[in-house]
Design an enzyme around this catalytic site. Sequence first.
Site, PDB file in Angstrom:
ATOM      1  N   SER A   9       0.870  -1.154   0.101  1.00  0.00           N
ATOM      2  CA  SER A   9       0.203  -0.030  -0.110  1.00  0.00           C
ATOM      3  C   SER A   9       0.913   1.259   0.119  1.00  0.00           C
ATOM      4  O   SER A   9       1.899   1.628   0.858  1.00  0.00           O
ATOM      5  CB  SER A   9      -1.136   0.022   1.439  1.00  0.00           C
ATOM      6  OG  SER A   9      -1.518   1.381   1.383  1.00  0.00           O
ATOM      7  N   MET A  38      -8.519   8.086  -1.523  1.00  0.00           N
ATOM      8  CA  MET A  38      -9.540   8.643  -0.618  1.00  0.00           C
ATOM      9  C   MET A  38     -10.156   9.847  -0.994  1.00  0.00           C
ATOM     10  O   MET A  38      -9.511  10.821  -1.639  1.00  0.00           O
ATOM     11  CB  MET A  38      -9.176   8.760   0.791  1.00  0.00           C
ATOM     12  CG  MET A  38      -8.324   7.483   1.402  1.00  0.00           C
ATOM     13  SD  MET A  38      -7.812   7.712   3.031  1.00  0.00           S
ATOM     14  CE  MET A  38      -6.965   6.221   3.056  1.00  0.00           C
ATOM     15  N   MET A 140     -11.593  -5.717   4.559  1.00  0.00           N
ATOM     16  CA  MET A 140     -10.824  -4.740   5.428  1.00  0.00           C
ATOM     17  C   MET A 140     -10.570  -5.396   6.722  1.00  0.00           C
ATOM     18  O   MET A 140     -11.534  -5.706   7.436  1.00  0.00           O
ATOM     19  CB  MET A 140     -11.438  -3.287   5.423  1.00  0.00           C
ATOM     20  CG  MET A 140     -11.705  -2.701   4.126  1.00  0.00           C
ATOM     21  SD  MET A 140     -10.001  -2.122   3.776  1.00  0.00           S
ATOM     22  CE  MET A 140      -9.555  -1.131   4.737  1.00  0.00           C
ATOM     23  N   GLY A 145      -9.623   4.449   5.845  1.00  0.00           N
ATOM     24  CA  GLY A 145      -9.268   6.078   6.246  1.00  0.00           C
ATOM     25  C   GLY A 145      -7.881   6.257   6.417  1.00  0.00           C
ATOM     26  O   GLY A 145      -7.260   7.446   6.004  1.00  0.00           O
ATOM     27  N   GLY A 147      -3.329   4.637   7.199  1.00  0.00           N
ATOM     28  CA  GLY A 147      -2.643   3.478   7.282  1.00  0.00           C
ATOM     29  C   GLY A 147      -2.255   3.623   8.742  1.00  0.00           C
ATOM     30  O   GLY A 147      -2.496   4.235   9.610  1.00  0.00           O
ATOM     31  N   GLY A 148      -1.389   2.198   9.353  1.00  0.00           N
ATOM     32  CA  GLY A 148      -0.965   2.187  10.553  1.00  0.00           C
ATOM     33  C   GLY A 148      -1.744   1.807  11.600  1.00  0.00           C
ATOM     34  O   GLY A 148      -1.528   2.001  12.719  1.00  0.00           O
ATOM     35  N   GLY A 175      -5.170  -3.998   6.019  1.00  0.00           N
ATOM     36  CA  GLY A 175      -5.122  -3.117   6.894  1.00  0.00           C
ATOM     37  C   GLY A 175      -4.363  -3.770   8.381  1.00  0.00           C
ATOM     38  O   GLY A 175      -5.029  -4.964   8.654  1.00  0.00           O
ATOM     39  N   GLY A 176      -3.291  -3.457   8.826  1.00  0.00           N
ATOM     40  CA  GLY A 176      -2.424  -4.004   9.878  1.00  0.00           C
ATOM     41  C   GLY A 176      -2.046  -5.353   9.710  1.00  0.00           C
ATOM     42  O   GLY A 176      -1.837  -6.002  10.377  1.00  0.00           O
ATOM     43  N   GLY A 196       1.185  -1.839   4.117  1.00  0.00           N
ATOM     44  CA  GLY A 196       1.755  -0.469   3.938  1.00  0.00           C
ATOM     45  C   GLY A 196       3.059  -0.270   4.931  1.00  0.00           C
ATOM     46  O   GLY A 196       4.044  -0.369   4.373  1.00  0.00           O
ATOM     47  N   THR A 197       2.823  -0.042   6.029  1.00  0.00           N
ATOM     48  CA  THR A 197       3.730   0.383   7.068  1.00  0.00           C
ATOM     49  C   THR A 197       4.489  -1.035   7.138  1.00  0.00           C
ATOM     50  O   THR A 197       5.963  -0.905   7.184  1.00  0.00           O
ATOM     51  CB  THR A 197       3.210   0.633   8.393  1.00  0.00           C
ATOM     52  OG1 THR A 197       2.101  -0.329   8.772  1.00  0.00           O
ATOM     53  CG2 THR A 197       2.765   2.034   8.400  1.00  0.00           C
TER      54      THR A 197
HETATM   55  C1  DX5 Z   1      -6.489   1.785   5.046  1.00  0.00           C
HETATM   56  C2  DX5 Z   1      -5.925   1.494   3.646  1.00  0.00           C
HETATM   57  C3  DX5 Z   1      -4.985   0.689   3.545  1.00  0.00           C
HETATM   58  C4  DX5 Z   1      -3.559   1.077   4.435  1.00  0.00           C
HETATM   59  C5  DX5 Z   1      -2.870  -0.085   4.805  1.00  0.00           C
HETATM   60  O1  DX5 Z   1      -7.430   2.851   4.935  1.00  0.00           O
HETATM   61  O2  DX5 Z   1      -7.109   1.004   2.819  1.00  0.00           O
HETATM   62  O3  DX5 Z   1      -4.512   0.287   2.315  1.00  0.00           O
HETATM   63  O4  DX5 Z   1      -2.831   1.924   3.634  1.00  0.00           O
HETATM   64  O5  DX5 Z   1      -1.951   0.378   5.702  1.00  0.00           O
HETATM   65  P1  DX5 Z   1      -1.192  -0.618   6.704  1.00  0.00           P
HETATM   66  O6  DX5 Z   1      -0.673  -2.059   6.039  1.00  0.00           O
HETATM   67  O7  DX5 Z   1      -0.229   0.360   7.399  1.00  0.00           O
HETATM   68  O8  DX5 Z   1      -2.188  -0.781   7.894  1.00  0.00           O
HETATM   69 ZN    ZN Z   2      -6.299  -0.003   0.889  1.00  0.00          ZN
END
Ligand code: DX5
Ligand code: ZN
Length: 226
Positions: A9, A38, A140, A145, A147-148, A175-176, A196-197
Amino acid sequence: MVKAIISPSVLASDFGQLTAECQRMIKGGAEWLHMDVMDGHFVPNITMGAPILTCVHKGIPDIFMDCHMMVAQPEKWVNDIADAGGALYCFHIEATSDPLSLITAIHARNMKAGVAISPDTPSNAITDEIGEKADMLLVMTVYPGRGGQKFLERCVPKVAELRSRFPEKDIEVDGGVGPKTIDVCADAGSNVIVAGTAIFNAPNAEEVIQLLKDTVNTAQVKLAVK
Ligand code: DX5
Ligand code: ZN
């Protein structure tokens, strides 16, 4: 049996170097790039839209952009995202009253169609008809909304339920997700992994990508013999 696909992400990337960050992920073994769009309506934040995706696509023409549309009127952006080079258009089922027509419109623009469910949406909101017609289902594991956030394990049974109804479909978690939370996702049958993170902030992104991929592929072999 479905194969592992890792979709980092870019929300966790350095947006000032977005194309280079995407290239770094592809070199590190990522099959897809997860582009979080978003609109400030469906979710409180604003991130990026079609003009930015166009630039990334221009820099990396064969990139597979997995576009996660956290937008209030997903019907509105199909053409713009297709023109920008989007490969997969994933909309939230909570944001539309006519998911079947939306999938038709996405396919008409030669994109794959994904259907996302937020943490409080049950998996049966994805009916058999919608699930058959879609190319990918996204569960999800945080509230959309930002990340992290902390991984919500209570969402994982929805992955298993969808996998039992759609054995050959791509099922994504977002997510996470990272090395500490991948096992339950993979065992439930998810094969498209967004992180993502966990990937962008790791000292060695390539190692994390490989670990996530191996975990999914091993789980898929186990699920196939069950
Ligand atoms: C949240 C996003 C995710 C987010 C995931 O709204 O849809 O794609 O960036 O990031 P991590 O992996 O850091 O939770
Ligand atoms: Zn996403």
